[in-house]
Design an enzyme around this catalytic site. Sequence first.
Site, PDB file in Angstrom:
ATOM      1  N   TRP A 103    -120.665 -54.578 -40.919  1.00 56.17           N
ATOM      2  CA  TRP A 103    -120.049 -54.154 -42.009  1.00 56.17           C
ATOM      3  C   TRP A 103    -120.911 -53.324 -42.800  1.00 56.17           C
ATOM      4  CZ3 TRP A 103    -115.102 -54.260 -41.327  1.00 56.17           C
ATOM      5  CH2 TRP A 103    -114.672 -55.157 -40.241  1.00 56.17           C
ATOM      6  N   ASP A 173    -120.683 -56.671 -50.911  1.00 55.84           N
ATOM      7  CA  ASP A 173    -119.456 -57.137 -50.230  1.00 55.84           C
ATOM      8  C   ASP A 173    -119.698 -58.390 -49.857  1.00 55.84           C
ATOM      9  OD1 ASP A 173    -117.520 -57.545 -48.139  1.00 55.84           O
ATOM     10  OD2 ASP A 173    -118.371 -56.103 -46.855  1.00 55.84           O
ATOM     11  N   LYS A 197    -110.492 -65.081 -45.763  1.00 59.26           N
ATOM     12  CA  LYS A 197    -111.530 -65.868 -45.052  1.00 59.26           C
ATOM     13  C   LYS A 197    -111.415 -67.035 -45.945  1.00 59.26           C
ATOM     14  CE  LYS A 197    -113.609 -61.652 -43.483  1.00 59.26           C
ATOM     15  NZ  LYS A 197    -113.137 -61.861 -42.293  1.00 59.26           N
TER      16      LYS A 197
HETATM   17  N1  PMP Z   1    -116.674 -56.848 -45.010  1.00 56.09           N
HETATM   18  C1  PMP Z   1    -116.683 -58.021 -44.297  1.00 56.09           C
HETATM   19  C2  PMP Z   1    -118.036 -58.669 -44.640  1.00 56.09           C
HETATM   20  C3  PMP Z   1    -115.851 -58.448 -43.542  1.00 56.09           C
HETATM   21  O1  PMP Z   1    -115.975 -59.455 -42.777  1.00 56.09           O
HETATM   22  C4  PMP Z   1    -114.496 -57.365 -43.411  1.00 56.09           C
HETATM   23  C5  PMP Z   1    -113.430 -58.291 -42.471  1.00 56.09           C
HETATM   24  N2  PMP Z   1    -113.618 -59.055 -41.576  1.00 56.09           N
HETATM   25  C6  PMP Z   1    -114.543 -56.442 -44.002  1.00 56.09           C
HETATM   26  C7  PMP Z   1    -115.699 -56.047 -44.831  1.00 56.09           C
HETATM   27  C8  PMP Z   1    -113.075 -55.593 -43.686  1.00 56.09           C
HETATM   28  O2  PMP Z   1    -112.130 -56.278 -44.338  1.00 56.09           O
HETATM   29  P1  PMP Z   1    -110.533 -55.740 -44.739  1.00 56.09           P
HETATM   30  O3  PMP Z   1    -110.216 -56.176 -43.114  1.00 56.09           O
HETATM   31  O4  PMP Z   1    -109.973 -56.776 -45.642  1.00 56.09           O
HETATM   32  O5  PMP Z   1    -110.476 -54.529 -44.749  1.00 56.09           O
END
Ligand code: PMP
Length: 361
Positions: A103, A173, A197
């Site tokens: 991520w 994030d 989540k």
């Molecule tokens: N950052 C993290 C730490 C994530 O776990 C996720 C999704 N699993 C995201 C960003 C991306 O999120 P989204 O699908 O809402 O764009």
Amino acid sequence: MTNRIYNFSAGPAVLPVAVLEEAQRDLVALPGVGMSVLEISHRSKPFDEIIQGCEADIRKLAGIPDNYHVLFLQGGASMQFSMVPMNLLPAGGKADYISTGSWSKKAIKEAQKVGKVNVAASTESENFTRVPTQDEIKLDPEAAYVHFTTNETIHGVEWKYDPRTGDVPLVADASSDIFGRPINVENYALVYAGAQKNLAPAGVTLVFIRDDMLARSPEGMHTMLDYNTHAKNNSLYNTPPVFTIYIMRLVMKWLLEQGGLAAAEQRNQEKAALIYGVIDASDFYRGHAHKDCRSLMNITFRLPSEELEKQFVSEATRAGLDGLKGHRSVGGIRASIYNAFPKDGAEALAAFMKEFERSHG
Ligand code: PMP
């Protein structure tokens, strides 16, 4: 009620049963409103109460100071990978990013389209099994901000401290561990988190932004991508995902009733200890993350062979333990046990793991 299995999905993920039951009970007509929450205008008084009540509970839970805006945005946490640099990274400027997993890397990729990115620390050469120590982070005092990922959902690696960045604003994030433990919002200039989540179903991204950051957005920014638009309009510039925000409102109420974030952390530690305890007592299971930074939310581990991992997942699914297959980029097993995941589910997985080791080890 239909029987619920144990849902270890990394997201969208398990929601509190009490929330689902309340939403089910009130789905056809919100009490006193006579219409479903799915049908009411986002400009109506009942929805005002929902979004304002949700924000008030978020502020109470996380102790958010008055000089921060709470925003409800769309486009997922992924949209924030772009909005953060587009708003906070001035032309010709540079930003520090800490790389701890998939991520962070996605966030870096988008920031590089906007300006110069310095990777201030990376644990990629160690297969993202840990976060860096403060000493390992090579910060640039002239950086516009420092970005990091509080919990790497795929690798199961979680920061146990907030990196110190001096006068440089810190951006986080926090998608996969927000409200799984107390948060010191004052340490950050901006926090963002996809809801699916720990907060709500998919469809909304929560952002906390310190007021002074709003002045950074450049002239001529696209309206929807400008944090100022959403701050000025209380996240009602365009139609927000009303149902998701309604459920988030119920989840925040539930979290407060359960004792707030410190109590949530306590429960999360107890649940995680059940599963990490089995891993630590065994040579059969091998945890992915170093002990001092393993995640309370996403527990990642390997078995002696991919064959056994496949068998583990399929036997677990048959036993009512769903969603345990690790992310395709890392393999192995991942058990996601967010706030709403019940302790008896963690007990069931721990028992299943012991039995699987006994019969296949
Ligand atoms: N950052 C993290 C730490 C994530 O776990 C996720 C999704 N699993 C995201 C960003 C991306 O999120 P989204 O699908 O809402 O764009």
